[in-house]
Design an enzyme around this catalytic site. Sequence first.
Site, PDB file in Angstrom:
ATOM      1  N   CYS A 123       0.798  -1.086   0.026  1.00 52.47           N
ATOM      2  CA  CYS A 123      -0.001   0.029  -0.006  1.00 52.47           C
ATOM      3  C   CYS A 123       0.837   1.240  -0.013  1.00 52.47           C
ATOM      4  O   CYS A 123       0.659   2.127  -0.700  1.00 52.47           O
ATOM      5  CB  CYS A 123      -0.852   0.023   0.979  1.00 52.47           C
TER       6      CYS A 123
ATOM      7  N   ARG B 142       6.014 -12.357   5.381  1.00 49.57           N
ATOM      8  CA  ARG B 142       5.573 -12.203   6.807  1.00 49.57           C
ATOM      9  C   ARG B 142       5.874 -13.429   7.407  1.00 49.57           C
ATOM     10  O   ARG B 142       6.108 -14.457   7.103  1.00 49.57           O
ATOM     11  CB  ARG B 142       4.017 -12.370   6.481  1.00 49.57           C
TER      12      ARG B 142
ATOM     13  N   GLN C 250       1.863 -10.870  -4.024  1.00 48.28           N
ATOM     14  CA  GLN C 250       0.738 -10.325  -3.825  1.00 48.28           C
ATOM     15  C   GLN C 250       0.138  -9.563  -5.296  1.00 48.28           C
ATOM     16  O   GLN C 250       0.939  -8.814  -5.617  1.00 48.28           O
ATOM     17  CB  GLN C 250       0.062  -9.438  -2.517  1.00 48.28           C
TER      18      GLN C 250
ATOM     19  N   ASP D 120      -1.583  -7.297  -5.997  1.00 42.59           N
ATOM     20  CA  ASP D 120      -2.231  -6.171  -5.570  1.00 42.59           C
ATOM     21  C   ASP D 120      -2.568  -5.035  -6.467  1.00 42.59           C
ATOM     22  O   ASP D 120      -2.000  -5.132  -7.483  1.00 42.59           O
ATOM     23  CB  ASP D 120      -1.255  -5.115  -4.604  1.00 42.59           C
TER      24      ASP D 120
ATOM     25  N   HIS E 274      -4.302  -0.766  -6.046  1.00 42.66           N
ATOM     26  CA  HIS E 274      -4.759   0.320  -5.344  1.00 42.66           C
ATOM     27  C   HIS E 274      -5.124   1.366  -6.258  1.00 42.66           C
ATOM     28  O   HIS E 274      -4.749   1.934  -7.124  1.00 42.66           O
ATOM     29  CB  HIS E 274      -3.587   0.785  -4.268  1.00 42.66           C
TER      30      HIS E 274
ATOM     31  N   LYS F 131     -14.018  -4.877   4.289  1.00 38.69           N
ATOM     32  CA  LYS F 131     -13.630  -5.689   3.072  1.00 38.69           C
ATOM     33  C   LYS F 131     -14.374  -6.386   2.773  1.00 38.69           C
ATOM     34  O   LYS F 131     -15.521  -7.084   3.486  1.00 38.69           O
ATOM     35  CB  LYS F 131     -11.931  -6.207   3.030  1.00 38.69           C
TER      36      LYS F 131
ATOM     37  N   HIS G 119      -8.151  -0.973  -2.108  1.00 43.29           N
ATOM     38  CA  HIS G 119      -7.215  -2.229  -2.065  1.00 43.29           C
ATOM     39  C   HIS G 119      -7.798  -3.280  -2.360  1.00 43.29           C
ATOM     40  O   HIS G 119      -9.126  -3.655  -2.104  1.00 43.29           O
ATOM     41  CB  HIS G 119      -6.585  -2.152  -0.478  1.00 43.29           C
TER      42      HIS G 119
END
Length: 401
Positions: free
Chosen positions: A102, A131, A149, A151, A153, A232, A278
């Site tokens: 992000c 992680r 990921q 992702d 945005h 979400k 997101h």
Amino acid sequence: MSKQMEVEKRNHRKLGHDLELFMSVEEAPGMPIFLPNGMLLRNELEKYWKDKHFKAGYQEIKTPILMKQEVWEQSGHWDHYHDSMYFSEWDQQNYAIKPMSCPGAIFVYNSKRRSYRALPMRFAELGLVHRPELSGSLSGLLRVRSFTQDDAHLFVRKDQVEAEIVKILELIDEFYSRFGFQYKVELSTRPEDYMGSEQIWEHAEKTLESVLNKKGLEYAINPGDGAFYGPKIDFHILDALGRSWQCGTIQLDFLMPEKFDCHYIDEDNNHCRPIMIHRAIYGSVERFMAILIEHFEGEFPIWLSPIQVKILPIADAHLEFAVKIKSQLESEGIRVEVDNRVEKIGLKIRDAQMKKIPYMLVVGDQEVNNNSISVRHRIEGNSGEWKIDAFLNKIGDEIYE
């Protein structure tokens, strides 16, 4: 066959080993190594992802995996996600390896002045994140410490939120349908550890509810499982055994644009705050691959198969002809190998079947003399002698479809 036996037969770790897709080593726990076949499969997934996002109006970006501690303090991750991050120190400066992408997307948005006419802005990233999962929870590609990921945005005006979420819902449906997955939808609401006011959260949750209701989607409420910065919509895909896997997500965020002072200039020349969405579709490329391996039991659709054709010369005398066919197929974009081992043809066919190759092309004296190939499908079996151009048309149509 019992369900447990079926689960074991589809185990992605075993199939990953047998099909030479990926491996794990003790020296890098939870950080899978992708072998050539695995990279071919992965590249097809990423190619499909990039193509669909380009057509849907996204711009691809790439952001750093290591950022200073202050970035994560500003974003809220330091206070709310600290236990799920890796840290480093260099030059008397504290850094964190990103657990998500992000802040990088926000830096791209804030890199220049934005007009209301430029919104919505859609940034997509195949972002490598880390992680520190507990060692006892690591499992093949399903639960790892290093993963990519998919992702995206989006920075949108208030009047664009619902329309953009509808577009994301349609894009997610297109992706999952392409792989033959049915899915369930959940609305995850405010967790105990959250940023911002209750009023902002209530507004965000009602917005997501409104979109789901207008689309007529059935959904369950998952209380308290939202991200710390916003509610979400989660997507759980169902595999061939009916098992549920959480993959895609759409998160509505009113808070990070404020924390990083994101703004755009409206038609009256005022500074306005965008809203951030997101979202991910695969969730992670690695996890999605694991699900695909188990769903298809390693027998991927031909467009995803790492090797689409295996050419099997009966004897060394037929090897030159096999290599010539390989060149013809490769020139048409077909992924093909030649089995040049000095083995009986029955063994070569059996090995290709075990590797779940969609098509086997047997070549011997007759095929060399006729400039043809004997075609064998992994499921349908032998389909006789074909001219090479006819086979190219057939396999080309299958890949396209």
